[in-house]
Design a protein around this motif. Structure first.
Motif, PDB file in Angstrom:
ATOM      1  N   ILE A 109     -11.516   7.744  -0.430  1.00  0.00           N
ATOM      2  CA  ILE A 109     -10.958   8.310  -1.747  1.00  0.00           C
ATOM      3  C   ILE A 109     -11.393   8.098  -2.876  1.00  0.00           C
ATOM      4  CG2 ILE A 109      -8.776   7.837  -0.183  1.00  0.00           C
ATOM      5  CD1 ILE A 109      -8.295   5.485  -1.924  1.00  0.00           C
ATOM      6  N   GLN A 110     -11.017   8.507  -4.013  1.00  0.00           N
ATOM      7  CA  GLN A 110     -11.651   8.667  -5.375  1.00  0.00           C
ATOM      8  C   GLN A 110     -11.262   7.331  -6.156  1.00  0.00           C
ATOM      9  OE1 GLN A 110     -11.513  12.157  -7.679  1.00  0.00           O
ATOM     10  NE2 GLN A 110     -12.750  13.363  -6.312  1.00  0.00           N
ATOM     11  N   GLY A 111      -9.744   7.083  -5.836  1.00  0.00           N
ATOM     12  CA  GLY A 111      -9.261   5.923  -6.235  1.00  0.00           C
ATOM     13  C   GLY A 111      -9.989   4.734  -5.734  1.00  0.00           C
ATOM     14  N   LEU A 112      -9.836   3.677  -6.528  1.00  0.00           N
ATOM     15  CA  LEU A 112     -10.389   2.280  -5.993  1.00  0.00           C
ATOM     16  C   LEU A 112      -9.327   1.435  -5.668  1.00  0.00           C
ATOM     17  CD1 LEU A 112     -12.983   0.344  -5.938  1.00  0.00           C
ATOM     18  CD2 LEU A 112     -12.356  -0.540  -8.195  1.00  0.00           C
ATOM     19  N   VAL A 113      -9.230   1.039  -4.344  1.00  0.00           N
ATOM     20  CA  VAL A 113      -8.126   0.247  -4.072  1.00  0.00           C
ATOM     21  C   VAL A 113      -8.822  -0.885  -3.113  1.00  0.00           C
ATOM     22  CG1 VAL A 113      -6.165   0.266  -2.271  1.00  0.00           C
ATOM     23  CG2 VAL A 113      -6.666   2.221  -3.752  1.00  0.00           C
ATOM     24  N   LEU A 114      -8.663  -2.071  -3.551  1.00  0.00           N
ATOM     25  CA  LEU A 114      -9.215  -3.413  -3.177  1.00  0.00           C
ATOM     26  C   LEU A 114      -8.253  -4.096  -2.372  1.00  0.00           C
ATOM     27  CD1 LEU A 114     -11.355  -4.263  -6.309  1.00  0.00           C
ATOM     28  CD2 LEU A 114     -12.316  -2.741  -4.227  1.00  0.00           C
ATOM     29  N   TYR A 115      -8.801  -5.069  -1.696  1.00  0.00           N
ATOM     30  CA  TYR A 115      -7.835  -6.084  -0.996  1.00  0.00           C
ATOM     31  C   TYR A 115      -8.925  -7.081  -0.363  1.00  0.00           C
ATOM     32  CZ  TYR A 115     -10.084  -3.156   2.766  1.00  0.00           C
ATOM     33  OH  TYR A 115     -10.934  -2.460   3.528  1.00  0.00           O
ATOM     34  N   GLN A 116      -8.451  -8.439  -0.232  1.00  0.00           N
ATOM     35  CA  GLN A 116      -9.428  -9.452   0.320  1.00  0.00           C
ATOM     36  C   GLN A 116      -8.477 -10.533   1.050  1.00  0.00           C
ATOM     37  OE1 GLN A 116     -10.287 -11.120  -3.528  1.00  0.00           O
ATOM     38  NE2 GLN A 116      -8.775 -12.792  -3.390  1.00  0.00           N
ATOM     39  N   GLY A 117      -9.172 -11.406   1.796  1.00  0.00           N
ATOM     40  CA  GLY A 117      -8.519 -12.525   2.562  1.00  0.00           C
ATOM     41  C   GLY A 117      -9.446 -13.389   2.941  1.00  0.00           C
ATOM     42  N   ALA A 118      -8.993 -14.658   3.228  1.00  0.00           N
ATOM     43  CA  ALA A 118      -9.830 -15.805   3.612  1.00  0.00           C
ATOM     44  C   ALA A 118     -10.328 -15.714   5.155  1.00  0.00           C
ATOM     45  CB  ALA A 118      -9.109 -17.051   3.606  1.00  0.00           C
ATOM     46  N   THR A 119      -9.546 -15.006   5.763  1.00  0.00           N
ATOM     47  CA  THR A 119      -9.806 -14.794   7.415  1.00  0.00           C
ATOM     48  C   THR A 119      -9.858 -13.458   7.666  1.00  0.00           C
ATOM     49  OG1 THR A 119      -7.600 -15.186   8.131  1.00  0.00           O
ATOM     50  CG2 THR A 119      -9.008 -17.154   7.919  1.00  0.00           C
ATOM     51  N   LEU A 120     -10.363 -13.018   8.911  1.00  0.00           N
ATOM     52  CA  LEU A 120     -10.350 -11.543   9.381  1.00  0.00           C
ATOM     53  C   LEU A 120      -8.819 -11.199   9.580  1.00  0.00           C
ATOM     54  CD1 LEU A 120     -11.876  -9.256   9.935  1.00  0.00           C
ATOM     55  CD2 LEU A 120     -12.208  -9.952  12.284  1.00  0.00           C
ATOM     56  N   GLU A 132       4.701   8.330  -7.852  1.00  0.00           N
ATOM     57  CA  GLU A 132       4.188   9.008  -8.914  1.00  0.00           C
ATOM     58  C   GLU A 132       4.211  10.591  -8.725  1.00  0.00           C
ATOM     59  OE1 GLU A 132       3.546   7.661 -11.892  1.00  0.00           O
ATOM     60  OE2 GLU A 132       4.347   5.911 -10.986  1.00  0.00           O
ATOM     61  N   GLY A 133       4.516  10.996  -7.351  1.00  0.00           N
ATOM     62  CA  GLY A 133       4.458  12.510  -7.257  1.00  0.00           C
ATOM     63  C   GLY A 133       3.130  13.069  -7.099  1.00  0.00           C
ATOM     64  N   LEU A 134       1.817  12.139  -6.689  1.00  0.00           N
ATOM     65  CA  LEU A 134       0.692  12.504  -6.543  1.00  0.00           C
ATOM     66  C   LEU A 134       0.327  12.842  -5.039  1.00  0.00           C
ATOM     67  CD1 LEU A 134      -0.850   9.510  -8.510  1.00  0.00           C
ATOM     68  CD2 LEU A 134      -0.454  11.733  -9.340  1.00  0.00           C
ATOM     69  N   THR A 135      -0.519  13.722  -5.177  1.00  0.00           N
ATOM     70  CA  THR A 135      -1.036  13.974  -3.617  1.00  0.00           C
ATOM     71  C   THR A 135      -1.694  12.827  -2.939  1.00  0.00           C
ATOM     72  OG1 THR A 135      -0.581  16.269  -3.974  1.00  0.00           O
ATOM     73  CG2 THR A 135      -2.116  15.922  -2.050  1.00  0.00           C
ATOM     74  N   THR A 136      -1.646  12.322  -1.788  1.00  0.00           N
ATOM     75  CA  THR A 136      -2.367  11.325  -1.377  1.00  0.00           C
ATOM     76  C   THR A 136      -3.663  12.011  -0.902  1.00  0.00           C
ATOM     77  OG1 THR A 136      -1.394  11.526   0.943  1.00  0.00           O
ATOM     78  CG2 THR A 136      -0.747   9.785  -0.715  1.00  0.00           C
ATOM     79  N   GLU A 137      -4.931  11.310  -1.242  1.00  0.00           N
ATOM     80  CA  GLU A 137      -5.976  11.954  -0.669  1.00  0.00           C
ATOM     81  C   GLU A 137      -6.167  11.592   0.901  1.00  0.00           C
ATOM     82  OE1 GLU A 137      -9.684  10.861  -3.108  1.00  0.00           O
ATOM     83  OE2 GLU A 137      -8.148   9.837  -4.390  1.00  0.00           O
ATOM     84  N   LYS A 138      -6.456  12.664   1.642  1.00  0.00           N
ATOM     85  CA  LYS A 138      -6.544  12.324   2.860  1.00  0.00           C
ATOM     86  C   LYS A 138      -7.904  12.029   3.490  1.00  0.00           C
ATOM     87  CE  LYS A 138      -2.531  14.030   3.526  1.00  0.00           C
ATOM     88  NZ  LYS A 138      -1.289  13.197   3.710  1.00  0.00           N
ATOM     89  N   PRO A 139      -7.897  11.109   4.514  1.00  0.00           N
ATOM     90  CA  PRO A 139      -9.308  10.673   4.771  1.00  0.00           C
ATOM     91  C   PRO A 139      -9.919  11.638   5.785  1.00  0.00           C
ATOM     92  CG  PRO A 139      -7.525   9.144   5.614  1.00  0.00           C
ATOM     93  CD  PRO A 139      -6.859  10.407   5.022  1.00  0.00           C
ATOM     94  N   ALA A 140     -11.484  11.643   5.516  1.00  0.00           N
ATOM     95  CA  ALA A 140     -12.231  12.944   5.956  1.00  0.00           C
ATOM     96  C   ALA A 140     -12.309  12.812   7.385  1.00  0.00           C
ATOM     97  CB  ALA A 140     -13.733  12.754   5.256  1.00  0.00           C
TER      98      ALA A 140
END
Length: 71
Positions: A31-42, A63-71
């Protein structure tokens, strides 16, 4: 065995490790947007990834935005 990617609702997320602070982190791929996540364990990282995908989808809907569909 280290997991290299995560899958949820058709989205793929990366899995990386920071040796400086022993944290796992990643971002939603394809996706073009930057969406991050983190965790201490899997398990924490997997949950954070699912929440990040859900938050991304919810934000786009609000926001009425179209989600980017994964390829």
């Amino acid at each position: 065995m280290m997991v290299n990617t995560l899958e949820y609702k058709g989205y793929t997320g990366s899995v990386d490790h920071s040796p400086d602070d022993s944290e796992l982190f990643g971002k939603i791929l394809s996706i073009q947007g930057l969406v991050l996540y983190q965790g201490a364990t899997l398990p924490e990282l997997k949950q954070a990834f699912k929440e990040a995908v859900d938050d991304y989808l919810g934000f786009c809907e609000e926001e009425g935005l179209t989600t980017e569909k994964p390829a």
